[in-house]
Design an enzyme around this catalytic site. Structure first.
Site, mmCIF file in Angstrom:
data_model
loop_
_atom_site.group_PDB
_atom_site.id
_atom_site.type_symbol
_atom_site.label_atom_id
_atom_site.label_comp_id
_atom_site.label_asym_id
_atom_site.label_seq_id
_atom_site.Cartn_x
_atom_site.Cartn_y
_atom_site.Cartn_z
ATOM 1 N N ASN A 54 0.866 -1.179 0.000
ATOM 2 C CA ASN A 54 0.000 0.000 0.000
ATOM 3 C C ASN A 54 0.907 1.234 0.000
ATOM 4 O O ASN A 54 1.407 1.647 1.045
ATOM 5 C CB ASN A 54 -0.900 -0.046 1.243
ATOM 6 N N ARG A 95 -2.605 -1.833 -3.570
ATOM 7 C CA ARG A 95 -3.684 -0.870 -3.455
ATOM 8 C C ARG A 95 -3.474 0.202 -4.521
ATOM 9 O O ARG A 95 -2.394 0.774 -4.628
ATOM 10 C CB ARG A 95 -3.660 -0.217 -2.085
ATOM 11 N N HIS A 137 -11.834 4.956 -0.619
ATOM 12 C CA HIS A 137 -11.923 4.122 0.597
ATOM 13 C C HIS A 137 -12.848 2.929 0.364
ATOM 14 O O HIS A 137 -13.406 2.383 1.326
ATOM 15 C CB HIS A 137 -12.503 4.916 1.789
ATOM 16 N N ARG A 150 -7.294 17.784 4.769
ATOM 17 C CA ARG A 150 -8.133 18.205 3.638
ATOM 18 C C ARG A 150 -9.384 18.913 4.145
ATOM 19 O O ARG A 150 -9.971 18.509 5.157
ATOM 20 C CB ARG A 150 -8.570 17.005 2.797
ATOM 21 N N GLU A 172 -7.954 -2.893 5.609
ATOM 22 C CA GLU A 172 -7.892 -2.810 4.152
ATOM 23 C C GLU A 172 -6.898 -3.813 3.581
ATOM 24 O O GLU A 172 -7.139 -4.396 2.532
ATOM 25 C CB GLU A 172 -7.516 -1.377 3.741
#
Ligand code: ADP
Length: 372
Positions: A8, A65, A154, A215, A356
Site C-alpha cells: 500500500n 492498493r 476508501h 483536507r 484494508e
C-alpha cells in the site's frame, strides 16, 4: 494459493503485509518517503528495501492498493502491461496518488516477474453508484470529455466494514442498509444499500466531503477562484492548501485528532471550533444518507478516529434520537468490534476495526484463483 504480499504505497509512506492464508507473517510501514531528512528517497527505493528484507519464497501473488480506477476498473484485476498503462492514464485524475501506486507496481513486477500481481482499486466498490449520485450538475459535454464525475474512495474499507457489520448483527448483507463512516487521516461516508454503494462523500478526488486531517472536504468552489484572483495563488498552491494544509491542520495547526481533543479539553477555542466543524459535517452526511436510504439498519464507525474516539462518535450522532439513533455511553467507551447503541435501538450503531490490507489480500487471492 496462500502466500500474498500486500503493498500500500501512500503519498509519503509504504505499508506492507505478508500473509500466509489469514496469518500475518511480516508487516511494517516505511514512513517519510521522499521527505528531506531520513526516509528513503522515493517509493521505488522504499519498495526495494521492503522486498529485500522479506522471505518471499513460495509467494503466490502481490496485491497492490491503487487509489483511482477511473471508469474502467470496477473490480480488482491482474496487472499486465495494458493494465499498467491504463493506471498511468488515470494519473491526471489522481496526481497525488496513482504515481506512488505505480512506483510500487513497477518495482514489484521487476523484482518478482513470475508472481501474479493484482491491482485493488479504492474506487471499485463505488461503481454501483446510481448515475444521479455520480453526476455533477455541470455541462454534460465538459464533464464527459474530462471524466468529471463522482468516483468515491476508501472502497475497500467501506466494503469490508459493511460486510463485517452484517456479520456482527447476524443479518444478510444483501438486506442491510448501512451508513459507514471511515474517519482516518482521510475520511469519507458511504451509504451501502444491500451491499451496494449508493452514495459516498468523496468525489472525483478524495478532497470532497468530510473534514479530514489535512483536507478541507466540502467547500464553495468560488473559494478557489477567489484565492486565484484576489490572493494571486497558483493552482498548485491552492491544491496544496486544500489537500495538505486544511482540515484539522488548517483549523488548529495539528492534523492528529488526539491532539485536537487534548487541546479542546484544555479549553483551546480553535480546537473546540475544529471539533464542532468536524462533527457537524458528519452529522449532516448521516442525515442526508438517512434520507436517501429511507431506512437505516446500522451506522458503523471505522478507521483511526472512528475506532478510537468515543467523543467524536457521541458528538456526531447527538440529537438524532428521533431517527432511532442513539449511543450507549458505557458501550461507547469499550473496545473491539461491537454494537454501541442501546438494546432495542432502531438503528444499530457499530464500531468495527477496518482492515484494508486483509481485504486486499482476499481480493488478490480471488482474482488469481480465477485466472490460474
Ligand atoms: P490513515 O487514514 O492514515 O490510514 P488511520 O485510519 O490510522 O490513518 O487514522 C489516523 C488518525 O486517527 C490519526 O491522525 C489520529 O488523529 C486518529 N486517532 C488515532 N487514535 C486515536 C484516538 N485514540 N483518539 C482519537 N483519534 C485517534
Amino acid at each position: 494459493m496462500s502466500r500474498v504480499l500486500v503493498l500500500n504505497c501512500g503519498s509519503s509512506s509504504v505499508k506492507y503485509r505478508l500473509y500466509d492464508g489469514e496469518t500475518i507473517r511480516a508487516k511494517g510501514t516505511v514512513e517519510r518517503v521522499g521527505e528531506p531528512g531520513g526516509g528513503p528517497a522515493d517509493h521505488e527505493t522504499a519498495v526495494r528495501q521492503i522486498l529485500d528484507g522479506l522471505d518471499l519464497a513460495g509467494l503466490d501473488a502481490v496485491g497492490h492498493r491503487v487509489v483511482h480506477g477511473g471508469r474502467r476498473f470496477t473490480q480488482p484485476v491482474e496487472i499486465d502491461d495494458a493494465v499498467f498503462t491504463a493506471i498511468e492514464e488515470l494519473v491526471p485524475l489522481a496526481p497525488l496518488h496513482n504515481p506512488a501506486n505505480l512506483a510500487g507496481i513497477r518495482v514489484a513486477r521487476e523484482a518478482l516477474p513470475d508472481v501474479p500481481q493484482v491491482a485493488v482499486f479504492d474506487t471499485a466498490f463505488h461503481h454501483t453508484l446510481p448515475e444521479a449520485a455520480a453526476t455533477y450538475a455541470i455541462d454534460r459535454e465538459t464533464a464527459r470529455r474530462y471524466d468529471i464525475r463522482r468516483y468515491g474512495f476508501h472502497g475497500t474499507s467501506h466494503a469490508y466494514v459493511s460486510k463485517r457489520t452484517a456479520e456482527l448483527l447476524d443479518r444478510p448483507y444483501g438486506e442491510l442498509n448501512t451508513i459507514t463512516l471511515h474517519l482516518g487521516n482521510g475520511a469519507s461516508a458511504c451509504a451501502v444499500e444491500g451491499g451496494r454503494s449508493v452514495a459516498t462523500s468523496m468525489g472525483m478526488s478524495p478532497l470532497e466531503g468530510l473534514v479530514m486531517g489535512t483536507r478541507s472536504g466540502d467547500l464553495d468552489p468560488t473559494i478557489i477562484f477567489h484565492l486565484r484572483r484576489e490572493a494571486g495563488m497558483a493552482v498548485d498552491q491552492i491544491d496544496d492548501l486544500l489537500n495538505h494544509r486544511s482540515g484539522l491542520l488548517g483549523l488548529t495547526g495539528v492534523n492528529d485528532m488526539r491532539e485536537v481533543l487534548a487541546r479542546r479539553a484544555d479549553g483551546d477555542a480553535a480546537a473546540a471550533l475544529a471539533f464542532d466543524v468536524y462533527r457537524r459535517r458528519i452529522t449532516g452526511y448521516v442525515g442526508a444518507y438517512y434520507a436517501l436510504l429511507g431506512r437505516v439498519d446500522a451506522i458503523t464507525f471505522t478507521a483511526g478516529v472512528g475506532e478510537h474516539s468515543p467523543e467524536v462518535r457521541a458528538a456526531s450522532l447527538a440529537g438524532l434520537e428521533r431517527l432511532g439513533v442513539a449511543v450507549d455511553p458505557a458501550r461507547n467507551e469499550g473496545s473491539g468490534d461491537r454494537v454501541i447503541s442501546p438494546d432495542g435501538a432502531e438503528v444499530a450503531v457499530c464500531v468495527i476495526g477496518t482492515d484494508e490490507e486483509r481485504e486486499i489480500a482476499r481480493e488478490t487471492r480471488a482474482v488469481v484463483a480465477d485466472h490460474h
